[in-house]
Design a protein around this motif. Structure first.
Motif, PDB file in Angstrom:
ATOM      1  N   UNK A  32      -2.994   6.105  10.655  1.00 45.11           N
ATOM      2  CA  UNK A  32      -3.761   7.091  11.434  1.00 45.11           C
ATOM      3  C   UNK A  32      -4.381   8.153  10.539  1.00 45.11           C
ATOM      4  N   UNK A  33      -3.688   8.505   9.455  1.00 45.14           N
ATOM      5  CA  UNK A  33      -4.225   9.498   8.524  1.00 45.14           C
ATOM      6  C   UNK A  33      -5.481   8.980   7.819  1.00 45.14           C
ATOM      7  N   UNK A  34      -5.526   7.684   7.529  1.00 45.98           N
ATOM      8  CA  UNK A  34      -6.709   7.110   6.892  1.00 45.98           C
ATOM      9  C   UNK A  34      -7.916   7.220   7.812  1.00 45.98           C
ATOM     10  N   UNK A  35      -7.722   6.910   9.087  1.00 54.07           N
ATOM     11  CA  UNK A  35      -8.822   7.008  10.056  1.00 54.07           C
ATOM     12  C   UNK A  35      -9.270   8.456  10.220  1.00 54.07           C
ATOM     13  N   UNK A  36      -8.310   9.377  10.259  1.00 58.13           N
ATOM     14  CA  UNK A  36      -8.636  10.798  10.403  1.00 58.13           C
ATOM     15  C   UNK A  36      -9.396  11.310   9.182  1.00 58.13           C
ATOM     16  N   UNK A  37      -8.972  10.908   7.990  1.00 56.28           N
ATOM     17  CA  UNK A  37      -9.644  11.345   6.762  1.00 56.28           C
ATOM     18  C   UNK A  37     -11.093  10.892   6.738  1.00 56.28           C
ATOM     19  N   UNK A  38     -11.350   9.657   7.167  1.00 56.34           N
ATOM     20  CA  UNK A  38     -12.724   9.139   7.196  1.00 56.34           C
ATOM     21  C   UNK A  38     -13.580   9.920   8.187  1.00 56.34           C
ATOM     22  N   UNK A  39     -13.016  10.235   9.347  1.00 59.65           N
ATOM     23  CA  UNK A  39     -13.771  11.002  10.357  1.00 59.65           C
ATOM     24  C   UNK A  39     -14.086  12.405   9.848  1.00 59.65           C
ATOM     25  N   UNK A  40     -13.104  13.059   9.246  1.00 58.42           N
ATOM     26  CA  UNK A  40     -13.312  14.416   8.736  1.00 58.42           C
ATOM     27  C   UNK A  40     -14.330  14.430   7.598  1.00 58.42           C
ATOM     28  N   UNK A  41     -14.305  13.411   6.745  1.00 55.22           N
ATOM     29  CA  UNK A  41     -15.246  13.347   5.625  1.00 55.22           C
ATOM     30  C   UNK A  41     -16.683  13.270   6.123  1.00 55.22           C
ATOM     31  N   UNK A  42     -16.890  12.533   7.209  1.00 51.99           N
ATOM     32  CA  UNK A  42     -18.246  12.403   7.756  1.00 51.99           C
ATOM     33  C   UNK A  42     -18.741  13.693   8.390  1.00 51.99           C
ATOM     34  N   UNK A  52       0.858  -1.188   0.000  1.00 48.01           N
ATOM     35  CA  UNK A  52       0.000   0.000   0.000  1.00 48.01           C
ATOM     36  C   UNK A  52       0.888   1.229   0.000  1.00 48.01           C
ATOM     37  N   UNK A  53       0.313   2.364  -0.416  1.00 51.00           N
ATOM     38  CA  UNK A  53       1.097   3.598  -0.383  1.00 51.00           C
ATOM     39  C   UNK A  53       1.414   3.934   1.081  1.00 51.00           C
ATOM     40  N   UNK A  54       2.664   4.186   1.355  1.00 51.73           N
ATOM     41  CA  UNK A  54       3.081   4.446   2.727  1.00 51.73           C
ATOM     42  C   UNK A  54       3.558   3.215   3.465  1.00 51.73           C
ATOM     43  N   UNK A  55       3.656   2.077   2.782  1.00 52.15           N
ATOM     44  CA  UNK A  55       4.217   0.866   3.386  1.00 52.15           C
ATOM     45  C   UNK A  55       5.738   1.020   3.488  1.00 52.15           C
ATOM     46  N   UNK A  56       6.377   0.276   4.385  1.00 49.52           N
ATOM     47  CA  UNK A  56       7.842   0.377   4.498  1.00 49.52           C
ATOM     48  C   UNK A  56       8.569   0.147   3.173  1.00 49.52           C
ATOM     49  N   UNK A  57       8.074  -0.784   2.348  1.00 47.77           N
ATOM     50  CA  UNK A  57       8.729  -1.031   1.071  1.00 47.77           C
ATOM     51  C   UNK A  57       8.579   0.143   0.113  1.00 47.77           C
ATOM     52  N   UNK A  58       7.524   0.921   0.291  1.00 50.10           N
ATOM     53  CA  UNK A  58       7.344   2.140  -0.496  1.00 50.10           C
ATOM     54  C   UNK A  58       8.431   3.151  -0.125  1.00 50.10           C
ATOM     55  N   UNK A  59       8.685   3.278   1.173  1.00 53.52           N
ATOM     56  CA  UNK A  59       9.754   4.163   1.631  1.00 53.52           C
ATOM     57  C   UNK A  59      11.113   3.690   1.114  1.00 53.52           C
TER      58      UNK A  59
END
Length: 201
Positions: A174-184, A129-136
């Protein structure tokens, strides 16, 4: 993959220009950066479909590269590197995860849309996924030679992107969870412009 990874790999396509035609190096690095980032301008409007062309961008890059080799100039070199970076971005998205808010869950079978094939290509999840350690790690592989070969400005950009990447990796879930909360929390008229993946989480 992260936008910063795409940007760094786009810039890495400019590395041969340093050896072959250093007078065009800056234009090539800028074109690689722009080309590497440009496909993700569709993030909120048909992401990985509207501006992602894995086949057509690759086909367009080939004559552009030939043109730059035969008739090198700031414009031809920038065009070749920019199109190459956009093609690399669109093509490499198939190696990552799908188009869900939490791609580490592996629920989406849509990686990138191929206009040539008229269908979505499935994610291979070599980069989970984007932001996975292998992406880094991929971002680092591109950033190091750019920082070594480029001038001070280019090196600073590469190090800056790598730093942003590292912070994003630490905060990704954590950003994914925050984005979902803000969208709602958005008002209903605004919510209609938010991609469905943020509202379904």
């Amino acid at each position: 993959m992260m936008a910063t990874t795409h940007a760094l790999w786009g810039m890495a396509l400019a590395l041969p220009v340093i050896a072959a035609a250093p007078e065009y190096a800056l234009a090539a690095f800028v074109a690689g950066l722009v080309g590497g980032l440009a496909p993700d301008l569709d993030l909120y409007t048909g992401h990985r479909k509207t501006l992602h062309y894995p086949v057509y961008a690759s086909l367009a890059a080939v004559p552009a590269i030939v043109l730059a080799v035969v008739f090198p100039s700031t414009a031809t070199v920038a065009l070749a590197v920019g199109l190459g970076a956009a093609a690399l971005h669109a093509g490499s998205d198939v190696l990552g995860g799908g188009l869900e808010l939490r791609p580490w869950e592996g629920t989406s079978e849509r990686a990138v849309y191929s206009h040539y094939h008229g269908q979505w290509l499935r994610p291979r999840r070599l980069v989970r996924y984007d932001g996975a350690p292998e992406d880094l790690a991929l971002a680092g592989v591109a950033a190091v030679p750019i920082a070594v070969a480029g001038d001070a400005l280019i090196a600073a950009v590469a190090v800056g992107f790598l730093t942003i990447s590292a912070v994003y990796v630490l905060l990704r879930k954590r950003l994914a969870a925050l984005a979902a909360r803000l969208a709602r929390l958005l008002p209903a008229p605004v919510r209609s412009y938010v991609p469905a993946r943020y509202l379904e989480a």
